[in-house]
Design an enzyme around this catalytic site. Structure first.
Site, PDB file in Angstrom:
ATOM      1  N   ASN A   5      47.277  40.093  41.114  1.00 32.05           N
ATOM      2  CA  ASN A   5      46.094  39.235  41.075  1.00 32.05           C
ATOM      3  C   ASN A   5      46.480  37.909  41.719  1.00 32.05           C
ATOM      4  O   ASN A   5      47.171  37.099  41.109  1.00 32.05           O
ATOM      5  CB  ASN A   5      45.677  39.039  39.607  1.00 32.05           C
ATOM      6  CG  ASN A   5      44.558  38.027  39.455  1.00 32.05           C
ATOM      7  OD1 ASN A   5      43.953  37.602  40.442  1.00 32.05           O
ATOM      8  ND2 ASN A   5      44.285  37.640  38.210  1.00 32.05           N
ATOM      9  N   LYS A  16      44.689  35.465  42.379  1.00 29.93           N
ATOM     10  CA  LYS A  16      43.881  34.321  41.903  1.00 29.93           C
ATOM     11  C   LYS A  16      43.409  33.490  43.112  1.00 29.93           C
ATOM     12  O   LYS A  16      43.093  34.074  44.135  1.00 29.93           O
ATOM     13  CB  LYS A  16      44.671  33.498  40.876  1.00 29.93           C
ATOM     14  CG  LYS A  16      45.205  34.394  39.752  1.00 29.93           C
ATOM     15  CD  LYS A  16      45.722  33.646  38.568  1.00 29.93           C
ATOM     16  CE  LYS A  16      46.222  34.645  37.520  1.00 29.93           C
ATOM     17  NZ  LYS A  16      46.635  34.002  36.277  1.00 29.93           N
ATOM     18  N   HIS A  73      38.502  38.652  33.731  1.00 31.49           N
ATOM     19  CA  HIS A  73      39.802  37.995  33.546  1.00 31.49           C
ATOM     20  C   HIS A  73      39.592  36.789  32.622  1.00 31.49           C
ATOM     21  O   HIS A  73      38.548  36.131  32.665  1.00 31.49           O
ATOM     22  CB  HIS A  73      40.355  37.542  34.898  1.00 31.49           C
ATOM     23  CG  HIS A  73      41.754  37.038  34.806  1.00 31.49           C
ATOM     24  ND1 HIS A  73      42.051  35.764  34.367  1.00 31.49           N
ATOM     25  CD2 HIS A  73      42.944  37.644  35.047  1.00 31.49           C
ATOM     26  CE1 HIS A  73      43.369  35.613  34.351  1.00 31.49           C
ATOM     27  NE2 HIS A  73      43.931  36.734  34.765  1.00 31.49           N
ATOM     28  N   GLU A 117      40.527  33.876  32.720  1.00 33.02           N
ATOM     29  CA  GLU A 117      40.176  32.611  33.394  1.00 33.02           C
ATOM     30  C   GLU A 117      38.679  32.548  33.686  1.00 33.02           C
ATOM     31  O   GLU A 117      38.079  31.472  33.666  1.00 33.02           O
ATOM     32  CB  GLU A 117      41.020  32.456  34.675  1.00 33.02           C
ATOM     33  CG  GLU A 117      42.451  32.073  34.335  1.00 33.02           C
ATOM     34  CD  GLU A 117      43.498  32.571  35.316  1.00 33.02           C
ATOM     35  OE1 GLU A 117      43.143  32.977  36.447  1.00 33.02           O
ATOM     36  OE2 GLU A 117      44.686  32.570  34.947  1.00 33.02           O
ATOM     37  N   GLU A 136      45.862  41.364  28.387  1.00 31.65           N
ATOM     38  CA  GLU A 136      46.500  40.129  28.842  1.00 31.65           C
ATOM     39  C   GLU A 136      46.330  39.038  27.784  1.00 31.65           C
ATOM     40  O   GLU A 136      45.328  38.318  27.792  1.00 31.65           O
ATOM     41  CB  GLU A 136      45.852  39.648  30.143  1.00 31.65           C
ATOM     42  CG  GLU A 136      46.010  40.596  31.304  1.00 31.65           C
ATOM     43  CD  GLU A 136      45.935  39.852  32.632  1.00 31.65           C
ATOM     44  OE1 GLU A 136      46.896  39.958  33.403  1.00 31.65           O
ATOM     45  OE2 GLU A 136      44.952  39.154  32.884  1.00 31.65           O
ATOM     46  N   GLY A 176      50.860  33.052  32.723  1.00 29.71           N
ATOM     47  CA  GLY A 176      51.367  31.860  33.413  1.00 29.71           C
ATOM     48  C   GLY A 176      52.344  31.029  32.587  1.00 29.71           C
ATOM     49  O   GLY A 176      52.701  29.928  32.984  1.00 29.71           O
ATOM     50  N   SER A 224      52.881  36.944  32.497  1.00 32.47           N
ATOM     51  CA  SER A 224      54.263  36.595  32.823  1.00 32.47           C
ATOM     52  C   SER A 224      55.156  37.803  33.093  1.00 32.47           C
ATOM     53  O   SER A 224      56.328  37.820  32.692  1.00 32.47           O
ATOM     54  CB  SER A 224      54.857  35.710  31.725  1.00 32.47           C
ATOM     55  OG  SER A 224      54.170  34.476  31.692  1.00 32.47           O
TER      56      SER A 224
HETATM   57  P1  PGA Z   1      50.852  35.733  35.332  1.00 33.99           P
HETATM   58  O1  PGA Z   1      49.268  36.054  35.408  1.00 33.99           O
HETATM   59  O2  PGA Z   1      51.563  36.977  35.785  1.00 33.99           O
HETATM   60  O3  PGA Z   1      51.032  34.584  36.297  1.00 33.99           O
HETATM   61  O4  PGA Z   1      51.158  35.391  33.936  1.00 33.99           O
HETATM   62  C1  PGA Z   1      48.755  37.291  35.014  1.00 33.99           C
HETATM   63  C2  PGA Z   1      47.253  37.311  35.129  1.00 33.99           C
HETATM   64  O5  PGA Z   1      46.612  36.288  34.846  1.00 33.99           O
HETATM   65  O6  PGA Z   1      46.664  38.333  35.511  1.00 33.99           O
END
Ligand code: PGA
Length: 237
Positions: free
Chosen positions: A11, A13, A96, A98, A163, A169, A199
């Site tokens: 992803n 982003k 997601h 976010e 997640e 993150g 992560s």
């Molecule tokens: P990350 O993000 O691997 O940077 O923790 C995962 C995600 O938000 O899909």
């Protein structure tokens, strides 16, 4: 499950910041992808066409990060599942955290979006997961159960990504026990692939991919570096 290979999904982003960089990253991936796993990249919508061209000679699949809940029409700024299909997207990330957090996307909208994707034969990867406070309060399972229950009418046709928000993150993934418990719980409802995200990197991926009911990973930060992303795929059995 149709395919037992692990799915390594990236992803991107809102990255990278230019078309040029997106092309370079996709070309790097296409050059060195191994066949240990199935790879998927989900770049920003603006870069889909370029990334598609760069991936053409590889087996890496293309996905989007969101789609509209509507079929088409007067919805400024939105991208429909039909448009994604016409750009050869095979997957789309839906809900997601976010998006749930920053644009208040609801379970109901996620289901509508996933349905639009399914109408176009695009596989929705629907994200679920609790935040830190909900986990501290012992409500993690309830939160995920509620998110999953909204998806039950389409449960057979979607991929779910667990997640936990506190792991995204942060540099620290959920513990193996937490992942195992939650994936086992989700497995009661979801027969298709269940991915873990939060992560994931080249150092922790092997152990995470060995956990029961982990059929792949959804990778954010580490998917922006071709070597790191492909190294995660090499961890797949
Ligand atoms: P990350 O993000 O691997 O940077 O923790 C995962 C995600 O938000 O899909």
């Amino acid at each position: 499950m149709t395919n037992s290979k692990k799915l390594i999904a990236g992803n991107w982003k809102m990255n990278p910041s230019s078309l040029c960089e997106a092309k370079a990253l996709a070309q790097e991936l296409a050059k060195s992808a191994n066949d240990k796993a199935d790879y998927l990249v989900c770049p920003p919508a603006a870069f889909l066409q370029t990334v598609k061209s760069s991936l053409e000679k590889s087996d890496i699949k293309l996905g989007a990060q969101d789609c509209a809940e509507f079929e088409g029409g007067a919805y400024t700024g939105q991208v429909s599942a039909k448009m994604l299909k016409s750009m050869a997207c095979e997957y789309v990330i839906i809900g997601h955290s976010e998006r749930r957090q920053y644009v208040n996307e609801t379970d109901g909208q996620c289901v509508k979006k996933a349905r639009q994707a399914l109408l176009e034969n695009i596989t929705p990867i629907v994200c679920v997961g609790e935040d830190a406070q909900q986990r501290e309060q012992g409500r993690a399972k309830d939160v995920v159960a509620k998110q999953i229950s909204a998806l039950l009418p389409i449960a057979d046709n979607i991929i779910v990504a667990y997640e936990p928000l506190w792991a995204i993150g942060s540099g620290v993934s959920a513990s193996h026990e937490d992942i195992s418990l939650m994936h086992g719980f989700i497995r009661e409802k979801i027969r298709n692939k269940i991915l873990y995200g939060g992560s994931v990197n080249q150092d922790n991926a092997r152990a995470i991919l060995l956990i029961n009911n982990v059929d792949g990973v959804l990778v954010g930060g580490a998917s922006l570096d071709a070597d790191k992303f492909l190294a995660i795929g090499k961890c797949a059995q």
